[in-house]
Design a protein around this motif. Sequence first.
Motif, mmCIF file in Angstrom:
data_model
loop_
_atom_site.group_PDB
_atom_site.id
_atom_site.type_symbol
_atom_site.label_atom_id
_atom_site.label_comp_id
_atom_site.label_asym_id
_atom_site.label_seq_id
_atom_site.Cartn_x
_atom_site.Cartn_y
_atom_site.Cartn_z
ATOM 1 N N VAL A 119 0.840 -1.200 0.000
ATOM 2 C CA VAL A 119 0.000 0.000 0.000
ATOM 3 C C VAL A 119 0.875 1.250 0.000
ATOM 4 C CG1 VAL A 119 -1.643 1.342 1.369
ATOM 5 C CG2 VAL A 119 -1.986 -1.121 1.070
ATOM 6 N N ASP A 120 1.863 1.282 0.871
ATOM 7 C CA ASP A 120 2.738 2.456 0.977
ATOM 8 C C ASP A 120 3.490 2.710 -0.327
ATOM 9 O OD1 ASP A 120 1.903 2.682 3.594
ATOM 10 O OD2 ASP A 120 3.692 1.722 4.443
ATOM 11 N N ALA A 121 3.984 1.636 -0.944
ATOM 12 C CA ALA A 121 4.719 1.790 -2.206
ATOM 13 C C ALA A 121 3.810 2.324 -3.308
ATOM 14 C CB ALA A 121 5.329 0.456 -2.618
ATOM 15 N N THR A 122 2.558 1.864 -3.321
ATOM 16 C CA THR A 122 1.600 2.317 -4.324
ATOM 17 C C THR A 122 1.285 3.795 -4.132
ATOM 18 O OG1 THR A 122 0.624 0.102 -4.427
ATOM 19 C CG2 THR A 122 -0.673 1.904 -5.333
ATOM 20 N N LEU A 123 1.085 4.214 -2.904
ATOM 21 C CA LEU A 123 0.769 5.619 -2.637
ATOM 22 C C LEU A 123 1.943 6.528 -2.974
ATOM 23 C CD1 LEU A 123 -1.209 5.192 0.704
ATOM 24 C CD2 LEU A 123 -2.137 5.752 -1.550
ATOM 25 N N THR A 124 3.141 6.068 -2.706
ATOM 26 C CA THR A 124 4.322 6.857 -3.078
ATOM 27 C C THR A 124 4.398 7.017 -4.591
ATOM 28 O OG1 THR A 124 5.548 6.125 -1.127
ATOM 29 C CG2 THR A 124 6.832 6.970 -2.978
ATOM 30 N N ALA A 125 4.166 5.927 -5.313
ATOM 31 C CA ALA A 125 4.217 5.972 -6.775
ATOM 32 C C ALA A 125 3.079 6.811 -7.350
ATOM 33 C CB ALA A 125 4.161 4.562 -7.350
ATOM 34 N N ALA A 126 1.974 6.940 -6.608
ATOM 35 C CA ALA A 126 0.795 7.642 -7.112
ATOM 36 C C ALA A 126 0.998 9.143 -7.224
ATOM 37 C CB ALA A 126 -0.410 7.351 -6.215
ATOM 38 N N ASN A 127 1.951 9.685 -6.512
ATOM 39 C CA ASN A 127 2.179 11.130 -6.569
ATOM 40 C C ASN A 127 2.559 11.545 -7.989
ATOM 41 O OD1 ASN A 127 1.786 11.779 -3.757
ATOM 42 N ND2 ASN A 127 3.728 10.745 -3.343
ATOM 43 N N ALA A 133 -4.005 1.872 -11.246
ATOM 44 C CA ALA A 133 -4.851 0.709 -11.527
ATOM 45 C C ALA A 133 -4.461 -0.428 -10.598
ATOM 46 C CB ALA A 133 -4.696 0.275 -12.981
ATOM 47 N N VAL A 134 -5.420 -0.912 -9.816
ATOM 48 C CA VAL A 134 -5.184 -2.059 -8.932
ATOM 49 C C VAL A 134 -5.802 -3.277 -9.607
ATOM 50 C CG1 VAL A 134 -5.020 -0.663 -6.853
ATOM 51 C CG2 VAL A 134 -7.254 -1.505 -7.559
ATOM 52 N N CYS A 135 -5.031 -4.342 -9.714
ATOM 53 C CA CYS A 135 -5.406 -5.393 -10.653
ATOM 54 C C CYS A 135 -5.184 -6.789 -10.090
ATOM 55 C CB CYS A 135 -4.567 -5.264 -11.930
ATOM 56 S SG CYS A 135 -4.674 -3.659 -12.753
ATOM 57 N N GLY A 136 -6.166 -7.658 -10.356
ATOM 58 C CA GLY A 136 -5.978 -9.073 -10.144
ATOM 59 C C GLY A 136 -6.445 -9.600 -8.809
ATOM 60 N N SER A 137 -6.115 -10.867 -8.593
ATOM 61 C CA SER A 137 -6.494 -11.565 -7.371
ATOM 62 C C SER A 137 -5.578 -11.164 -6.234
ATOM 63 C CB SER A 137 -6.415 -13.081 -7.591
ATOM 64 O OG SER A 137 -5.077 -13.464 -7.874
ATOM 65 N N LEU A 138 -5.952 -11.574 -5.028
ATOM 66 C CA LEU A 138 -5.148 -11.281 -3.845
ATOM 67 C C LEU A 138 -4.507 -12.561 -3.339
ATOM 68 C CD1 LEU A 138 -7.605 -8.935 -1.913
ATOM 69 C CD2 LEU A 138 -5.807 -8.290 -3.533
ATOM 70 N N PRO A 139 -3.255 -12.499 -2.887
ATOM 71 C CA PRO A 139 -2.633 -13.687 -2.314
ATOM 72 C C PRO A 139 -3.188 -13.952 -0.922
ATOM 73 C CG PRO A 139 -1.164 -11.815 -2.121
ATOM 74 C CD PRO A 139 -2.355 -11.338 -2.913
ATOM 75 N N PRO A 140 -3.016 -15.153 -0.408
ATOM 76 C CA PRO A 140 -3.486 -15.458 0.947
ATOM 77 C C PRO A 140 -2.902 -14.479 1.962
ATOM 78 C CG PRO A 140 -2.776 -17.461 -0.184
ATOM 79 C CD PRO A 140 -2.371 -16.317 -1.056
ATOM 80 N N GLY A 141 -3.740 -14.093 2.930
ATOM 81 C CA GLY A 141 -3.280 -13.209 3.988
ATOM 82 C C GLY A 141 -3.569 -11.747 3.756
ATOM 83 N N VAL A 142 -4.001 -11.385 2.549
ATOM 84 C CA VAL A 142 -4.295 -9.990 2.240
ATOM 85 C C VAL A 142 -5.800 -9.762 2.340
ATOM 86 C CG1 VAL A 142 -4.216 -8.193 0.474
ATOM 87 C CG2 VAL A 142 -2.272 -9.735 0.779
ATOM 88 N N SER A 143 -6.198 -8.733 3.074
ATOM 89 C CA SER A 143 -7.616 -8.439 3.276
ATOM 90 C C SER A 143 -8.298 -8.119 1.959
ATOM 91 C CB SER A 143 -7.764 -7.251 4.239
ATOM 92 O OG SER A 143 -9.106 -6.825 4.295
ATOM 93 N N THR A 144 -9.532 -8.582 1.813
ATOM 94 C CA THR A 144 -10.272 -8.338 0.575
ATOM 95 C C THR A 144 -10.635 -6.873 0.386
ATOM 96 O OG1 THR A 144 -12.347 -8.901 1.697
ATOM 97 C CG2 THR A 144 -11.250 -10.666 0.483
ATOM 98 N N ASP A 145 -10.441 -6.038 1.402
ATOM 99 C CA ASP A 145 -10.758 -4.623 1.242
ATOM 100 C C ASP A 145 -9.525 -3.770 0.954
ATOM 101 O OD1 ASP A 145 -9.479 -4.503 3.677
ATOM 102 O OD2 ASP A 145 -11.143 -3.559 4.756
ATOM 103 N N ILE A 146 -8.397 -4.409 0.571
ATOM 104 C CA ILE A 146 -7.181 -3.638 0.336
ATOM 105 C C ILE A 146 -7.356 -2.643 -0.812
ATOM 106 C CG2 ILE A 146 -6.159 -5.413 -1.183
ATOM 107 C CD1 ILE A 146 -3.408 -4.584 -0.034
ATOM 108 N N TYR A 147 -8.062 -3.038 -1.859
ATOM 109 C CA TYR A 147 -8.293 -2.106 -2.964
ATOM 110 C C TYR A 147 -9.195 -0.962 -2.519
ATOM 111 C CZ TYR A 147 -6.364 -5.674 -6.153
ATOM 112 O OH TYR A 147 -5.549 -6.573 -6.804
ATOM 113 N N ALA A 148 -10.247 -1.302 -1.787
ATOM 114 C CA ALA A 148 -11.161 -0.275 -1.298
ATOM 115 C C ALA A 148 -10.442 0.721 -0.398
ATOM 116 C CB ALA A 148 -12.326 -0.925 -0.542
ATOM 117 N N ALA A 149 -9.525 0.222 0.426
ATOM 118 C CA ALA A 149 -8.799 1.091 1.350
ATOM 119 C C ALA A 149 -7.869 2.050 0.623
ATOM 120 C CB ALA A 149 -8.012 0.245 2.345
ATOM 121 N N LEU A 150 -7.473 1.711 -0.594
ATOM 122 C CA LEU A 150 -6.571 2.561 -1.357
ATOM 123 C C LEU A 150 -7.290 3.680 -2.091
ATOM 124 C CD1 LEU A 150 -4.033 0.076 -2.968
ATOM 125 C CD2 LEU A 150 -3.428 2.211 -1.830
ATOM 126 N N ALA A 151 -8.559 3.508 -2.390
ATOM 127 C CA ALA A 151 -9.260 4.385 -3.336
ATOM 128 C C ALA A 151 -9.148 5.864 -2.983
ATOM 129 C CB ALA A 151 -10.723 3.968 -3.442
#
Length: 315
Positions: A119-127, A133-151
Amino acid sequence: MIVTLTPNPSVDHAVVLDSFKRGGVLRAIDARLDAGGKGVNVSRALAANDAETVAVVPVGGHQGHLLADLLGETGVNHRDVPISGAIRMNVSVLEPCGTTTKLNEPGPVLSTSEAQAMVDATLTAANGAAWVAVCGSLPPGVSTDIYAALADRVRARGARFAVDSSGLPLRAAVETRPNLIKPNHEELAELVGHQLPTLSDVLAAARELVSSGIQIVAVSLGSDGALLATKDEAVHARATITTPVSTVGAGDCMLAGLLHGLASDLPISEALVGGVAWGSAAVALPGSSVPTPDDVRRVAPTLSPELPLSLELGH
Protein backbone atom coordinates in the motif's frame (compact mmCIF):
# COMPACT_ATOMS: atom_id res chain seq x y z
CA MET A 1 2.08 8.19 -15.86
CA ILE A 2 0.02 5.10 -15.03
CA VAL A 3 0.81 3.15 -11.86
CA THR A 4 -0.24 -0.47 -11.44
CA LEU A 5 -0.46 -2.58 -8.30
CA THR A 6 -0.36 -6.36 -8.69
CA PRO A 7 -0.60 -7.98 -5.23
CA ASN A 8 -0.32 -11.51 -6.63
CA PRO A 9 2.13 -11.39 -9.57
CA SER A 10 3.65 -14.42 -11.24
CA VAL A 11 6.21 -15.71 -13.63
CA ASP A 12 4.17 -17.00 -16.56
CA HIS A 13 5.47 -20.11 -18.31
CA ALA A 14 3.68 -20.59 -21.63
CA VAL A 15 4.05 -23.99 -23.33
CA VAL A 16 2.93 -24.53 -26.92
CA LEU A 17 1.75 -28.03 -27.95
CA ASP A 18 0.77 -29.37 -31.33
CA SER A 19 -1.91 -31.48 -29.60
CA PHE A 20 -3.15 -32.01 -26.07
CA LYS A 21 -3.86 -35.42 -24.60
CA ARG A 22 -4.72 -35.75 -20.95
CA GLY A 23 -2.46 -38.23 -19.16
CA GLY A 24 0.02 -38.51 -22.01
CA VAL A 25 3.67 -37.52 -22.34
CA LEU A 26 3.49 -34.29 -24.33
CA ARG A 27 6.41 -32.60 -26.04
CA ALA A 28 6.36 -28.83 -26.35
CA ILE A 29 7.08 -27.23 -29.71
CA ASP A 30 7.77 -23.84 -28.11
CA ALA A 31 7.88 -22.19 -24.68
CA ARG A 32 8.46 -18.75 -23.17
CA LEU A 33 8.69 -16.99 -19.81
CA ASP A 34 7.07 -13.63 -19.10
CA ALA A 35 6.50 -11.44 -16.08
CA GLY A 36 2.84 -11.99 -15.25
CA GLY A 37 -0.14 -10.84 -13.23
CA LYS A 38 -2.87 -8.48 -14.40
CA GLY A 39 -1.28 -5.19 -13.38
CA VAL A 40 2.13 -6.36 -14.53
CA ASN A 41 0.64 -7.09 -17.95
CA VAL A 42 -0.90 -3.61 -18.04
CA SER A 43 2.47 -2.02 -17.29
CA ARG A 44 4.26 -4.27 -19.79
CA ALA A 45 1.82 -3.25 -22.53
CA LEU A 46 2.20 0.43 -21.66
CA ALA A 47 6.00 0.21 -21.66
CA ALA A 48 5.96 -1.63 -25.01
CA ASN A 49 4.06 1.33 -26.45
CA ASP A 50 6.39 3.96 -24.97
CA ALA A 51 3.96 5.06 -22.24
CA GLU A 52 5.26 5.96 -18.80
CA THR A 53 4.34 3.42 -16.13
CA VAL A 54 5.40 2.06 -12.76
CA ALA A 55 4.54 -1.47 -11.64
CA VAL A 56 4.32 -2.10 -7.88
CA VAL A 57 4.91 -5.78 -7.13
CA PRO A 58 5.75 -7.98 -4.14
CA VAL A 59 8.97 -9.89 -4.81
CA GLY A 60 10.14 -13.03 -3.01
CA GLY A 61 11.88 -16.33 -3.68
CA HIS A 62 13.71 -17.39 -6.82
CA GLN A 63 10.61 -16.59 -8.89
CA GLY A 64 10.59 -13.08 -7.46
CA HIS A 65 14.13 -12.45 -8.61
CA LEU A 66 13.19 -13.83 -12.03
CA LEU A 67 10.13 -11.55 -12.15
CA ALA A 68 12.27 -8.50 -11.44
CA ASP A 69 14.77 -9.55 -14.11
CA LEU A 70 12.01 -10.08 -16.68
CA LEU A 71 10.49 -6.67 -15.92
CA GLY A 72 13.89 -5.05 -16.30
CA GLU A 73 14.51 -6.80 -19.60
CA THR A 74 11.25 -5.44 -21.01
CA GLY A 75 11.91 -1.89 -19.83
CA VAL A 76 9.20 -1.75 -17.16
CA ASN A 77 9.92 0.63 -14.30
CA HIS A 78 9.02 -1.32 -11.15
CA ARG A 79 8.96 -0.85 -7.39
CA ASP A 80 9.65 -4.11 -5.60
CA VAL A 81 8.18 -4.85 -2.18
CA PRO A 82 10.29 -7.60 -0.51
CA ILE A 83 8.30 -10.51 0.93
CA SER A 84 9.40 -13.70 2.67
CA GLY A 85 7.44 -16.13 0.49
CA ALA A 86 7.99 -17.04 -3.17
CA ILE A 87 5.68 -15.55 -5.78
CA ARG A 88 3.71 -17.76 -8.16
CA MET A 89 4.80 -19.69 -11.22
CA ASN A 90 1.77 -20.02 -13.52
CA VAL A 91 1.64 -22.34 -16.51
CA SER A 92 -0.38 -21.81 -19.70
CA VAL A 93 -0.80 -24.63 -22.22
CA LEU A 94 -1.50 -23.33 -25.73
CA GLU A 95 -2.95 -25.46 -28.52
CA PRO A 96 -2.82 -24.63 -32.26
CA CYS A 97 -6.58 -24.02 -32.36
CA GLY A 98 -6.17 -21.10 -29.95
CA THR A 99 -7.41 -22.93 -26.86
CA THR A 100 -5.52 -21.92 -23.71
CA THR A 101 -5.47 -23.96 -20.49
CA LYS A 102 -4.14 -22.11 -17.44
CA LEU A 103 -2.71 -23.61 -14.25
CA ASN A 104 -2.49 -20.85 -11.62
CA GLU A 105 -0.84 -21.26 -8.23
CA PRO A 106 -2.46 -19.53 -5.21
CA GLY A 107 0.49 -17.30 -4.38
CA PRO A 108 2.45 -16.72 -1.16
CA VAL A 109 0.96 -15.79 2.20
CA LEU A 110 1.66 -12.12 2.90
CA SER A 111 2.03 -10.75 6.41
CA THR A 112 0.20 -7.65 7.56
CA SER A 113 3.40 -5.63 7.34
CA GLU A 114 4.12 -6.88 3.82
CA ALA A 115 0.60 -5.94 2.68
CA GLN A 116 1.00 -2.51 4.23
CA ALA A 117 4.33 -2.07 2.47
CA MET A 118 2.54 -2.69 -0.86
CA VAL A 119 0.00 0.00 0.00
CA ASP A 120 2.74 2.46 0.98
CA ALA A 121 4.72 1.79 -2.21
CA THR A 122 1.60 2.32 -4.32
CA LEU A 123 0.77 5.62 -2.64
CA THR A 124 4.32 6.86 -3.08
CA ALA A 125 4.22 5.97 -6.77
CA ALA A 126 0.80 7.64 -7.11
CA ASN A 127 2.18 11.13 -6.57
CA GLY A 128 1.98 12.84 -9.95
CA ALA A 129 0.29 9.86 -11.67
CA ALA A 130 -2.69 10.20 -13.99
CA TRP A 131 -4.12 6.80 -13.05
CA VAL A 132 -3.51 4.11 -10.47
CA ALA A 133 -4.85 0.71 -11.53
CA VAL A 134 -5.18 -2.06 -8.93
CA CYS A 135 -5.41 -5.39 -10.65
CA GLY A 136 -5.98 -9.07 -10.14
CA SER A 137 -6.49 -11.57 -7.37
CA LEU A 138 -5.15 -11.28 -3.84
CA PRO A 139 -2.63 -13.69 -2.31
CA PRO A 140 -3.49 -15.46 0.95
CA GLY A 141 -3.28 -13.21 3.99
CA VAL A 142 -4.29 -9.99 2.24
CA SER A 143 -7.62 -8.44 3.28
CA THR A 144 -10.27 -8.34 0.58
CA ASP A 145 -10.76 -4.62 1.24
CA ILE A 146 -7.18 -3.64 0.34
CA TYR A 147 -8.29 -2.11 -2.96
CA ALA A 148 -11.16 -0.28 -1.30
CA ALA A 149 -8.80 1.09 1.35
CA LEU A 150 -6.57 2.56 -1.36
CA ALA A 151 -9.26 4.38 -3.34
CA ASP A 152 -9.62 7.67 -1.44
CA ARG A 153 -5.93 7.84 -0.56
CA VAL A 154 -4.97 7.51 -4.23
CA ARG A 155 -7.45 10.19 -5.30
CA ALA A 156 -6.18 12.50 -2.55
CA ARG A 157 -2.88 12.46 -4.43
CA GLY A 158 -4.58 13.67 -7.60
CA ALA A 159 -4.68 10.37 -9.49
CA ARG A 160 -7.74 8.61 -10.85
CA PHE A 161 -8.45 5.11 -9.53
CA ALA A 162 -9.16 2.05 -11.68
CA VAL A 163 -10.02 -1.48 -10.55
CA ASP A 164 -9.66 -4.71 -12.53
CA SER A 165 -10.46 -7.57 -10.21
CA SER A 166 -13.26 -9.98 -9.34
CA GLY A 167 -15.19 -11.45 -6.44
CA LEU A 168 -14.99 -9.89 -2.99
CA PRO A 169 -12.08 -7.49 -3.74
CA LEU A 170 -14.04 -6.02 -6.66
CA ARG A 171 -17.28 -5.86 -4.70
CA ALA A 172 -15.58 -4.01 -1.83
CA ALA A 173 -13.83 -1.62 -4.22
CA VAL A 174 -17.06 -0.81 -6.05
CA GLU A 175 -18.46 0.59 -2.80
CA THR A 176 -15.77 3.33 -2.95
CA ARG A 177 -17.04 4.47 -6.38
CA PRO A 178 -13.77 4.14 -8.32
CA ASN A 179 -13.27 6.27 -11.42
CA LEU A 180 -13.20 3.14 -13.59
CA ILE A 181 -13.82 -0.58 -13.32
CA LYS A 182 -13.02 -3.13 -16.02
CA PRO A 183 -14.77 -6.43 -15.39
CA ASN A 184 -15.08 -9.05 -18.08
CA HIS A 185 -18.47 -10.49 -18.98
CA GLU A 186 -18.42 -13.18 -16.29
CA GLU A 187 -17.09 -10.85 -13.57
CA LEU A 188 -19.82 -8.30 -14.31
CA ALA A 189 -22.50 -10.99 -14.09
CA GLU A 190 -21.10 -12.12 -10.75
CA LEU A 191 -21.02 -8.54 -9.50
CA VAL A 192 -24.66 -7.78 -10.35
CA GLY A 193 -25.88 -11.25 -9.35
CA HIS A 194 -27.50 -12.49 -12.56
CA GLN A 195 -26.67 -13.69 -16.06
CA LEU A 196 -26.13 -11.20 -18.89
CA PRO A 197 -26.81 -13.09 -22.13
CA THR A 198 -27.02 -10.09 -24.47
CA LEU A 199 -25.25 -6.78 -24.96
CA SER A 200 -28.46 -5.09 -23.81
CA ASP A 201 -28.16 -6.90 -20.47
CA VAL A 202 -24.51 -5.88 -20.14
CA LEU A 203 -25.40 -2.26 -20.89
CA ALA A 204 -28.16 -2.26 -18.27
CA ALA A 205 -25.78 -3.68 -15.66
CA ALA A 206 -23.09 -1.15 -16.58
CA ARG A 207 -25.53 1.74 -16.37
CA GLU A 208 -26.71 0.52 -12.97
CA LEU A 209 -23.12 0.75 -11.71
CA VAL A 210 -22.62 4.16 -13.32
CA SER A 211 -25.77 5.43 -11.61
CA SER A 212 -24.24 4.35 -8.29
CA GLY A 213 -21.38 6.79 -8.81
CA ILE A 214 -18.73 4.97 -10.87
CA GLN A 215 -17.63 7.24 -13.70
CA ILE A 216 -16.61 4.63 -16.29
CA VAL A 217 -17.58 0.97 -16.62
CA ALA A 218 -15.63 -0.83 -19.33
CA VAL A 219 -16.60 -4.45 -19.97
CA SER A 220 -14.32 -6.75 -21.98
CA LEU A 221 -16.35 -9.27 -23.96
CA GLY A 222 -13.77 -11.52 -25.59
CA SER A 223 -14.36 -11.97 -29.31
CA ASP A 224 -17.46 -9.74 -28.97
CA GLY A 225 -15.26 -6.71 -28.28
CA ALA A 226 -15.89 -4.34 -25.41
CA LEU A 227 -18.56 -1.99 -24.14
CA LEU A 228 -17.94 1.23 -22.26
CA ALA A 229 -20.59 3.21 -20.38
CA THR A 230 -20.51 6.59 -18.67
CA LYS A 231 -23.25 8.87 -17.38
CA ASP A 232 -23.58 10.51 -20.80
CA GLU A 233 -22.80 7.83 -23.36
CA ALA A 234 -22.30 4.17 -24.17
CA VAL A 235 -20.08 2.80 -26.94
CA HIS A 236 -19.18 -0.62 -28.30
CA ALA A 237 -16.15 -1.64 -30.37
CA ARG A 238 -14.77 -4.90 -31.66
CA ALA A 239 -12.01 -6.30 -33.88
CA THR A 240 -11.64 -9.57 -35.75
CA ILE A 241 -8.53 -11.70 -35.27
CA THR A 242 -8.53 -14.47 -37.86
CA THR A 243 -5.68 -16.48 -36.32
CA PRO A 244 -5.93 -16.25 -32.52
CA VAL A 245 -2.89 -17.62 -30.70
CA SER A 246 -3.36 -16.89 -26.99
CA THR A 247 -5.96 -15.05 -24.92
CA VAL A 248 -3.67 -14.79 -21.87
CA GLY A 249 -3.42 -11.15 -20.81
CA ALA A 250 -5.61 -9.82 -23.62
CA GLY A 251 -8.02 -8.12 -21.22
CA ASP A 252 -5.06 -6.55 -19.41
CA CYS A 253 -3.73 -5.15 -22.67
CA MET A 254 -7.19 -3.81 -23.43
CA LEU A 255 -7.17 -1.98 -20.09
CA ALA A 256 -3.68 -0.63 -20.80
CA GLY A 257 -4.77 0.81 -24.14
CA LEU A 258 -7.93 2.27 -22.63
CA LEU A 259 -6.09 3.95 -19.74
CA HIS A 260 -3.44 5.24 -22.13
CA GLY A 261 -6.17 6.86 -24.22
CA LEU A 262 -7.93 8.35 -21.22
CA ALA A 263 -4.65 9.65 -19.77
CA SER A 264 -4.05 11.30 -23.16
CA ASP A 265 -7.49 12.99 -22.90
CA LEU A 266 -8.92 11.18 -25.90
CA PRO A 267 -12.71 11.07 -26.27
CA ILE A 268 -14.31 8.04 -24.65
CA SER A 269 -15.02 6.36 -27.99
CA GLU A 270 -11.43 6.77 -29.23
CA ALA A 271 -10.02 5.50 -25.94
CA LEU A 272 -12.20 2.39 -26.21
CA VAL A 273 -11.16 1.76 -29.81
CA GLY A 274 -7.54 2.00 -28.70
CA GLY A 275 -8.16 -0.42 -25.87
CA VAL A 276 -9.80 -2.94 -28.19
CA ALA A 277 -6.90 -2.60 -30.63
CA TRP A 278 -4.33 -3.35 -27.91
CA GLY A 279 -6.33 -6.26 -26.51
CA SER A 280 -7.06 -7.78 -29.90
CA ALA A 281 -3.44 -7.44 -30.98
CA ALA A 282 -2.43 -9.43 -27.88
CA VAL A 283 -4.65 -12.33 -28.96
CA ALA A 284 -2.51 -12.78 -32.07
CA LEU A 285 0.68 -13.18 -29.99
CA PRO A 286 2.05 -16.20 -28.09
CA GLY A 287 1.71 -16.70 -24.34
CA SER A 288 1.25 -13.48 -22.40
CA SER A 289 3.15 -11.39 -24.95
CA VAL A 290 2.08 -7.75 -25.13
CA PRO A 291 1.65 -5.87 -28.41
CA THR A 292 4.06 -3.30 -29.79
CA PRO A 293 2.90 -0.29 -31.82
CA ASP A 294 3.44 -2.31 -35.01
CA ASP A 295 1.22 -5.11 -33.67
CA VAL A 296 -1.50 -2.59 -32.75
CA ARG A 297 -1.39 -0.97 -36.20
CA ARG A 298 -2.23 -4.33 -37.78
CA VAL A 299 -5.60 -4.36 -36.00
CA ALA A 300 -8.57 -2.41 -37.35
CA PRO A 301 -11.25 -2.13 -34.64
CA THR A 302 -14.68 -0.89 -35.62
CA LEU A 303 -16.87 1.33 -33.48
CA SER A 304 -20.52 0.29 -33.68
CA PRO A 305 -22.55 3.17 -35.19
CA GLU A 306 -25.45 1.92 -33.10
CA LEU A 307 -25.21 -0.42 -30.12
CA PRO A 308 -26.06 -3.98 -31.27
CA LEU A 309 -28.21 -4.52 -28.20
CA SER A 310 -29.61 -7.86 -29.37
CA LEU A 311 -26.12 -9.34 -29.76
CA GLU A 312 -25.96 -12.70 -27.97
CA LEU A 313 -22.63 -12.86 -26.20
CA GLY A 314 -20.25 -15.81 -26.37
CA HIS A 315 -21.70 -17.23 -29.59
